[in-house]
Design an enzyme around this catalytic site. Structure first.
Site, PDB file in Angstrom:
ATOM      1  N   ASP A 166      -1.579  19.079 -44.038  1.00 25.36           N
ATOM      2  CA  ASP A 166      -2.165  19.230 -45.362  1.00 25.36           C
ATOM      3  C   ASP A 166      -2.169  20.715 -45.709  1.00 25.36           C
ATOM      4  OD1 ASP A 166      -3.697  18.484 -47.681  1.00 25.36           O
ATOM      5  OD2 ASP A 166      -5.448  19.286 -46.660  1.00 25.36           O
ATOM      6  N   VAL A 206       0.839  -1.207   0.000  1.00 24.20           N
ATOM      7  CA  VAL A 206       0.000   0.000   0.000  1.00 24.20           C
ATOM      8  C   VAL A 206       0.869   1.251   0.000  1.00 24.20           C
ATOM      9  CG1 VAL A 206      -1.690   1.319   1.315  1.00 24.20           C
ATOM     10  CG2 VAL A 206      -1.943  -1.150   1.099  1.00 24.20           C
ATOM     11  N   ALA A 207       1.976   1.200   0.758  1.00 21.59           N
ATOM     12  CA  ALA A 207       2.870   2.359   0.806  1.00 21.59           C
ATOM     13  C   ALA A 207       3.542   2.608  -0.537  1.00 21.59           C
ATOM     14  CB  ALA A 207       3.932   2.145   1.885  1.00 21.59           C
TER      15      ALA A 207
END
Length: 813
Positions: A317, A270-271
Site C-alpha cells: 500500500d 525409529v531410525a
C-alpha cells in the site's frame, strides 16, 4: 449505492419510533456479524495433520504396543509440545473481524419524530437521519442531505491520504468509492464541518461490512516452508515404509520369529524418523522471531518468519507505508512564495499544536500551516493582527473557501479550475503550472486575493502542490529489494497520475518501465485481493503490506501480511502475520535477510538430521540383510535422534544469516527443501557412517558378546554424528572459514554431549536403561578417533569440489 426510498424518512422529521423499530426487526442490528469461527478443538487437531507428526504418532503407538514406554513417552511429549505451540500461535488469527467492530461508533445522533436524540449505533436503521459534526465516527453508510464544510477521513477505507470534501451533489453512477462525495461511510471519521445524512445501509450491507465479509472469506495461504516440509515428510514415509516392509519380509522368509521381526521393524522405524525435526523447526522460527523483534518486526505466526525470506513479490500500500501518511506542501508556484503561503494560511481553520508536527483540523490545511510556519508565518499572529470579518466556507460544490479580514482583503483558496475562473488577467501560466503539478501527482490548490466579500475580480497569487511525501528509507529499501530479486508492486487508492508519480519517485518504476502490473491506482479492497491472488496463481510468494481496513482482506490472503504498528488499524494488525512496530518499509528488507537465514539454517539442520537417520537406517537395514543381530536397540536410536542429533541441531539453527544472504535472488517457489545436492550429501554421509559403524560392529561381534559389540557400535555412531555437526554449518565453506567461534553454543553442546556419552557407558542406571556394557578406556579412545573420520572426509569433499570449480573455464566478460 442508491439511497433507500421505500418508506423513507419524512422530510427532516426523520423516522417515527414505530417505523424504526419495524426496520430494526426486519434488517437486524447495525453490527458487523462475525462469521462462525473455527472451533478450538478443530484448530488443535489441525496441528497434528503434518505427515511428519503422523509418522511420529505412528512410532509412538508402536512403541507403546511393545511396552517400550520410554520411547513412547519421549516421542509423545515432542508431538504434544509442538501441537500446543502451533495452536496458541493460531488462536489469535481470528480476532480480525472483532477488531472491525471497534471502528464503529458505539452511539450516534439521529433525528426521529422531528427531534434529535442519541441512540446506540446498533439501533440505527435504513432511513434514519444521522447528525454529523467534526470528531464523530460515522455509524452507517448514508447519503448526505445537508453539508457545511464537511470532510471525512477515509484513508483506512479507500487508501486516499487526504480528507475528502463532502457535498450533496449526486455522484455519477459507478464512480469509485473514493469519489462518491455525496455519501459518508461507516467507520470513517468526520474531519471538519457538519452535515445531515440519510442512512442507506447498515451492518454487513455497508462498505465496511463488505470488507468484513471479504476478510472472513479470504484464504490463509500455506507457507512455502510448510509445503516443502510436507514433501520431505512424504519422501521419508515412502522410503522408511518401503525399507521396513522389505526387512520384515526377509526376516519372515528366513524363519525368524514374529517378535524379533517386529522389533527389527520398530528399530528401523525409529531410525528413519527424525524425532527432533519438529522441535528444531519450531526453535529456528522462534529464534527468527526474536531477531526480527530487534529489527522492529513483530511476528504473529511462527511460519511467517521463513516465509518473508522466500518472498518474490512485495505488494505494498502507498499511504502510510511507502509515504508518511501526512499531507505536506511539496511545491509552491508564484512570483512570491511567502505571499502565496501567507494568503493560504489566512484562509485556513486548522490550528497548529504547541508541539512541533502536531495540530487539529483538516490535514490539507495543517500541511499549509506547517509550510507557512517554516517561513515564520503563524496563523495565531494573523488572527491577532488581522482578524477575520466574514467567511464563505468550503463545500464540495463550490470547491473553494474565502475569508475576508479586517484589512479588507479577501483571501481565497480552492480547486484551480474554481478559483482561476474568478481571476482577472491572463491565467494561462497558472493553468500550465497546474497541469504540470497534476502530472507529477500533486494535489493542487490555487491561492488568490480580492477586495470585499464578493468572490469576483480576484488576483491569482500562485499555486500550492501538496502530496503525501515518501519515506526516504523506503526508497533505499525498494532499491535493495530490487537488487535482491524481489519485485515491489504499489497499490493505492489515489488517482492514476498521483500513483505513477509516487512510483517513479520511490523507484518502483524506473525509466522506460511500463506501469502495468507494477502500479495499481484507485484500488478497492476487491482489487487488492484480486492482485494478490493473481500473483499467487503465477507461483509467486507474495508479501502484502498495508495499514487500512481496506488492506486487511489482501493481507489475510497473501502468503505473509505485513501491517503497520503505529499508523495501522487494529483490523490490519490482527489480519497480518507480522507487524512493523516502526512503520518502516525498510524493516521489511531487514526481516527478509533474517527470513532467508532461517530457511538456510532449517535446510542445513534438516540435512544434518537426515544424514544421521540415513546412517542409522543403513546400519540396521544392511545388518538385517546380512543376517546379523540388531546392531542398535530402539532406545539407543531414540537417544541418538533426540539428544545426540537434536541438541547440535538446535545449535545449528541459531547460526547468524550468511553475509551474502541478500546477494542472490529469492528461491524459486517450486524448488524443494532438499534438492539433488542435499540428497547426495545425505546419502554420502549415511554410507560413510554405516560402513564405519557396521565394520566396527562385525569386528567386535567376532570376539565380544553382543551387548559389548552393540555398546561399541553405539559409541562410534554417536561420536560420528556429533563431530559431523562442524561440517554441517556450511555446504561450501570449511568449518574454520565459517568461524569456529561464531556459534559457541555448538562447541559447548558437542563437548557436553561427548562427556554425557562417555558417562552412559559407566553408570549402572544408564547401562541397564540402554542395554550397554562398560567399555575399556582404549576402546572409548578408539571410538572417539573413528568419530572424526566422516567429518574429515566431508571437509575434504568440499575442498575437492572447490578445486574443480576453480578449474572450470570462466565465462567471457
Amino acid at each position: 449505492m442508491m439511497p433507500d426510498t421505500e418508506g423513507g424518512s419524512t422530510g427532516q422529521r426523520g423516522l417515527t419510533g414505530a417505523e424504526a423499530g419495524r426496520r430494526l426487526s426486519e434488517d437486524g442490528p447495525n453490527e458487523l456479524v462475525r462469521e462462525a469461527p473455527t472451533p478450538a478443538w478443530k484448530r488443535l487437531l489441525e496441528q497434528f495433520r503434518s505427515p511428519v507428526i503422523l509418522l511420529l504418532l505412528g512410532a509412538c503407538g508402536v512403541s507403546a504396543a511393545l511396552g517400550e514406554w520410554v520411547n513412547a513417552i519421549a516421542i509423545g511429549a515432542i508431538v504434544i509440545l509442538n501441537g500446543l505451540v502451533g495452536y496458541f500461535q493460531e488462536a489469535r488469527a481470528e480476532k480480525a473481524v472483532q477488531a472491525l467492530r471497534s471502528m464503529t461508533a458505539p452511539r450516534a445522533r439521529v433525528i426521529r419524530d422531528g427531534t434529535g436524540r442519541v441512540v446506540p449505533a446498533s439501533e440505527i436503521v435504513r432511513g434514519d437521519l444521522l447528525v454529523l459534526e467534526a470528531g464523530d465516527i460515522v455509524a452507517a453508510d448514508a447519503r448526505l442531505l445537508r453539508a457545511s464544510r464537511l470532510s471525512t477521513r477515509e484513508a483506512a477505507l479507500t487508501g486516499e491520504s487526504a480528507a475528502v470534501g463532502k457535498g450533496t451533489t449526486p455522484a455519477r453512477e459507478g464512480v469509485p468509492l473514493a469519489e462518491r462525495n455525496d455519501h459518508v461511510f461507516m467507520g470513517t471519521a468526520v474531519a471538519t464541518g457538519t452535515g445531515v445524512a440519510e442512512v442507506v445501509a447498515t451492518g454487513m450491507r455497508t462498505e465496511l461490512g463488505r470488507i468484513a465479509h471479504l476478510l472472513n472469506t479470504a484464504e490463509v495461504a500455506e507457507t512455502p516452508l510448510q509445503q516443502r516440509l510436507e514433501k520431505v515428510s512424504h519422501t521419508l514415509i515412502f522410503l522408511s515404509g518401503g525399507i521396513v516392509v522389505v526387512v520384515a519380509l526377509l526376516g519372515l522368509l528366513r524363519g525368524v520369529g514374529w517378535l524379533e521381526v517386529f522389533m527389527s521393524a520398530v528399530s528401523l522405524a525409529v531410525a528413519a524418523v527424525p524425532e527432533g525435526l519438529p522441535t528444531v523447526v519450531t526453535i529456528a522460527l522462534a529464534i527468527g522471531v526474536q531477531r526480527m523483534a530487534d529489527r522492529h518486526v513483530l511476528i504473529r505466526r511462527l511460519p511467517a518468519v521463513e516465509t518473508l525470506g522466500s518472498a518474490t513479490v512485495i505488494c505494498t500500500d502507498k499511504t502510510g507505508t511507502l509515504t508518511t501518511g501526512r499531507m505536506a506542501v511539496r511545491e509552491v508556484w508564484g512570483s512570491d512564495h511567502e505571499a502565496v503561503l501567507g494568503a493560504a494560511a489566512a484562509c485556513c481553520d486548522a490550528e497548529l499544536g504547541d508541539t512541533a508536527g502536531e495540530g487539529v483540523g483538516d490535514p490539507t490545511e495543517l500541511a499549509i500551516l506547517f509550510a507557512a510556519a517554516e517561513r515564520g508565518i503563524l496563523r495565531r499572529d494573523l488572527e491577532r493582527d488581522n482578524p477575520r470579518v466574514h467567511e464563505n466556507p468550503f463545500d464540495a460544490d463550490r470547491k473553494r473557501m474565502s475569508v475576508l479580514r479586517r484589512d479588507g482583503v479577501l483571501y481565497v483558496k480552492g480547486a484551480p479550475e474554481s478559483v482561476m475562473a474568478l481571476c482577472e488577467g491572463d491565467t494561462s501560466e497558472g493553468e500550465r503550472a497546474n497541469r504540470q503539478m497534476g502530472a507529477r501527482g500533486l494535489r493542487v490548490l490555487a491561492i488568490a486575493v480580492g477586495s470585499g466579500e464578493s468572490e469576483q475580480a480576484l488576483r491569482l497569487l500562485g499555486l500550492l502542490g501538496l502530496a503525501d511525501p515518501p519515506r526516504t528509507e523506503a526508497v533505499d529499501a525498494i532499491r535493495e529489494a530490487r537488487a535482491a530479486g524481489i519485485q515491489t508492486v504499489m497499490i493505492t487508492g489515489d488517482q492514476h497520475a498521483t500513483a505513477l508519480a509516487i512510483a517513479r519517485e520511490m523507484g518502483v518504476l524506473r525509466e522506460g518501465e511500463a506501469p502495468e502490473g507494477r502500479v495499481h491506482a484507485r484500488a478497492t479492497p476487491e482489487d487488492k485481493l484480486r492482485i494478490v491472488r493473481d500473483w499467487k496463481a503465477r507461483g509467486a510468494i507474495v508479501a502484502m503490506t498495508g495499514d487500512g481496513v481496506n488492506d486487511a482482506p489482501a493481507l489475510r490472503e497473501a502468503h505473509i501480511g505485513v501491517a503497520m504498528g503505529q499508523t495501522g488499524t487494529e483490523v490490519t494488525r490482527e489480519a497480518a502475520s507480522m507487524v512493523l512496530s516502526d512503520d518502516n518499509f525498510a524493516s521489511i528488507i531487514a526481516a527478509v535477510r533474517e527470513g532467508r537465514g532461517v530457511f538456510t539454517n532449517i535446510q542445513k539442520t534438516l540435512v544434518y538430521l537426515l544424514s544421521g537417520n540415513a546412517g542409522e537406517l543403513l546400519v540396521m537395514f544392511l545388518a538385517a540383510l546380512a543376517g546379523y543381530p540388531l546392531p542398535l536397540l530402539p532406545l539407543q536410536l531414540l537417544w541418538i535422534n533426540l539428544v545426540t542429533d537434536g541438541l547440535p541441531g538446535l545449535a545449528l539453527v541459531m547460526d547468524p544469516p550468511a553475509r551474502d544472504a541478500m546477494a542472490h535472488p529469492p528461491r524459486n517457489p517450486a524448488t524443494p527443501m532438499l534438492g539433488r545436492r542435499e540428497w547426495m550429501t545425505i546419502l554420502l554421509t549415511g554410507v560413510l557412517e554405516a560402513t564405519l559403524v557396521l565394520s566396527v560392529f562385525v569386528w567386535a561381534l567376532s570376539h565380544r558378546e553382543l551387548d559389548e559389540a552393540r555398546s561399541l557400535a553405539f559409541a562410534v555412531l554417536v561420536f560420528c554424528e556429533l563431530f559431523r555437526a562442524f561440517a554441517a554449518r556450511s555446504s561450501d565453506l570449511l568449518f574454520w572459514e565459517v568461524g569456529a567461534f561464531t556459534n559457541l553454543r555448538l562447541v559447548g553442546i558437542i563437548a557436553l554431549s561427548v562427556i554425557i556419552q562417555l558417562a552412559l557407558h559407566h553408570l549402572p542406571f544408564t547401562q541397564r536403561l540402554f542395554g550397554l556394557s562398560p567399555l575399556p578406556a582404549w576402546e572409548l579412545a578408539m571410538a572417539l578417533g573413528l568419530g572424526f573420520i566422516p567429518v574429515t572426509l566431508l571437509e575434504l569433499f568440499k575442498l575437492v569440489r572447490r578445486v574443480r570449480r576453480s578449474q572450470r573455464p570462466q565465462p567471457a566478460s
